[in-house]
Enzyme design. Structure first.
Site, PDB file in Angstrom:
ATOM      1  CB  VAL A  12      -0.972  -0.019   1.204  1.00 56.99           C
ATOM      2  CG1 VAL A  12      -1.847   1.236   1.206  1.00 56.99           C
ATOM      3  CG2 VAL A  12      -1.837  -1.265   1.164  1.00 56.99           C
ATOM      4  CE  LYS A  89      -6.624  -5.136   7.345  1.00 56.04           C
ATOM      5  NZ  LYS A  89      -6.327  -5.089   5.945  1.00 56.04           N
ATOM      6  CB  VAL A 116     -13.719  -1.093   6.527  1.00 58.96           C
ATOM      7  CG1 VAL A 116     -14.813  -2.144   6.355  1.00 58.96           C
ATOM      8  CG2 VAL A 116     -13.343  -0.954   8.001  1.00 58.96           C
ATOM      9  N   GLY A 118     -10.830  -1.884   1.505  1.00 61.95           N
ATOM     10  CA  GLY A 118      -9.752  -1.532   0.564  1.00 61.95           C
ATOM     11  C   GLY A 118     -10.036  -0.220  -0.153  1.00 61.95           C
ATOM     12  CB  ILE A 120     -15.281  -0.118  -1.064  1.00 59.49           C
ATOM     13  CG1 ILE A 120     -14.997  -1.309  -1.981  1.00 59.49           C
ATOM     14  CG2 ILE A 120     -16.755   0.264  -1.088  1.00 59.49           C
ATOM     15  CD1 ILE A 120     -15.642  -2.598  -1.501  1.00 59.49           C
ATOM     16  N   GLY A 171      -0.909  -9.536  -3.795  1.00 62.92           N
ATOM     17  CA  GLY A 171      -0.849  -8.487  -2.764  1.00 62.92           C
ATOM     18  C   GLY A 171      -2.156  -8.306  -2.011  1.00 62.92           C
ATOM     19  CD  GLU A 174      -4.321  -8.255   6.331  1.00 61.41           C
ATOM     20  OE1 GLU A 174      -3.707  -7.631   7.195  1.00 61.41           O
ATOM     21  OE2 GLU A 174      -4.844  -7.695   5.348  1.00 61.41           O
ATOM     22  CG  ASP A 185      -8.611  -8.639   7.139  1.00 59.26           C
ATOM     23  OD1 ASP A 185      -7.773  -7.745   7.316  1.00 59.26           O
ATOM     24  OD2 ASP A 185      -9.487  -8.571   6.252  1.00 59.26           O
ATOM     25  CE  LYS A 189     -10.561  -5.669   5.806  1.00 56.15           C
ATOM     26  NZ  LYS A 189     -10.338  -6.642   4.728  1.00 56.15           N
TER      27      LYS A 189
END
Ligand code: HSE
Length: 380
Positions: A12, A89, A116, A118, A120, A171, A174, A185, A189
């Site tokens: 990221v 998160k 939460v 990615g 969106i 990618g 996690e 994960d 979220k």
């Protein structure tokens, strides 16, 4: 011009760097790295103090992942009067109350839209909904890696580990992909979404979850036979007893919106009094989708947005006793509880009568100790 101190240069971090590099209103002036990265040259540092003590840095972007030292760095940045944007998160869920209070007390922004969904814009739209409306439920597919695996398994018989490796190579996964397939994960979220939607404070550890680690091709074939598709869904809902929250593999009709969600995509929905159901679909993982929400948060801060998505709420324990549905259960060792609740056979397993989420997850947790390969899936 807002100067950014970027913590982390992984999947990221690189995406944020490339997006910001093209802009004139944001500027990355320092990058905290763990190893030499020649392409970023002199702005790289291994010393966080050079970032937190730099008065010219306005925003600290944390994309290191993990709890520590991310938590300590975010706290130090907020105390130093810097705005913080994070995609982490784990840290926001675990320290939700501490971090939101610290940001408020220091008069700076804490934004975590990429945490939460990615890419969106889920949290920003949830925030908009909450300021006018009452949210009754948040739910959906909140993990790209597990959706990628379930989607592949439904398309053709595949090797679970091979598909997971593909998701890692892309990618999506996690650092420890068990967080994707076992649900940790997603639970993080769900906590962040529910805390914002219901102005509450849930604890990850108290939310029951069951992942997809043990699903088999035979399970999927039995679902296909009945026109069902298995997706790993998370839900938090207002009930008369309090907030219910859980996550589990769920069998949806093959015409349902969730059934059509491919690859690393997420589909996250809320149900509110005025709007009814509204769903947000997009890439839930990956470099540029996730980086986009991080960069958008920086732009929101540059435009003067400093409030968190929702006020802080009081701690609550999830109440899952009144939410009931049938379950598909496959286990090598039946027991009196399962026999008493069995309605009919289904594939290599059985279909239960309607049982509460609380009761099913209590049983499944105990059963996993006796049969580590058992699998459950809700049939709401
Ligand atoms: N590992 C996460 C996923 C990344 O697969 O959804 C985005 O949160």
């Amino acid at each position: 011009m807002m100067n950014i101190g970027l913590l982390g240069f992984g999947v990221v971090g690189r995406g944020v760097y490339e997006q910001v590099d093209k802009r004139s209103d944001l500027h990355i002036s320092r990058v905290l790295v763990r190893r030499d990265i020649p392409e970023i040259g002199a702005i790289a540092t291994r010393d966080f103090q050079e970032i937190v003590n730099d008065p010219a840095i306005h925003i600290v972007v944390e994309v290191l992942g993990g709890l520590h030292p991310a938590y300590e760095y975010i706290c130090a940045a907020l105390r130093a009067g810097k705005h913080v944007v994070t995609a982490n998160k784990a840290v926001v869920s675990a320290y939700y109350h501490e971090l939101t209070s610290l940001a408020r007390d220091n008069g700076v922004a804490l934004r975590c839209t990429a945490a939460v969904g990615g890419g969106i814009p889920w949290l920003v739209n949830l925030e908009r909904c909450c300021r006018l409306d009452t949210v009754e439920e948040v739910c959906g597919i909140m993990n790209g890696t597990s959706n990628y695996i379930m989607d592949a398994m439904h398309r053709s018989p595949v090797n679970f580990d091979e598909v997971l490796c593909q998701a890692q190579a892309l990618g999506y996964a996690e650092a420890d992909p068990s967080a994707d397939i076992d649900g940790d994960d997603i639970r993080r979220k769900l906590v962040i979404s529910a805390n914002i939607a219901f102005t509450t404070l849930l604890r990850e550890e108290e939310i029951p979850m069951f992942g997809i680690r043990t699903v088999t091709d035979e399970d999927i074939a039995a679902f296909h036979e009945r026109g069902l598709v298995c997706k790993l869904l998370a839900t938090a809902r207002r009930t008369p007893e309090g907030i219910a929250a859980w996550l589990e593999p769920t069998l949806v009709d093959d015409n349902a919106l969730e059934a059509a969600v491919p690859a690393n995509y997420n589909l996250i929905s809320f149900q509110s009094r005025y709007l009814g159901r509204q769903s947000y679909f997009g890439q839930g993982a990956g470099r540029f989708p996730t980086a986009s929400n991080v960069t958008q948060d920086c732009l929101d801060i540059a435009a003067g947005k400093t409030a968190f998505y929702a006020p802080s709420g009081a701690a609550q324990t999830p109440r899952n006793e009144s939410v009931c549905h049938a379950y598909y259960v496959r286990t090598a060792y039946s027991d009196p509880w399962l026999t008493a609740h069995t309605r009919e056979p289904m594939g290599l397993g059985v279909l239960t009568d309607s049982v509460s989420v609380a009761e099913m997850h209590r049983w499944a947790n105990a059963q996993r100790q006796r049969d580590s390969h058992c699998f459950i899936a809700a049939l709401p």
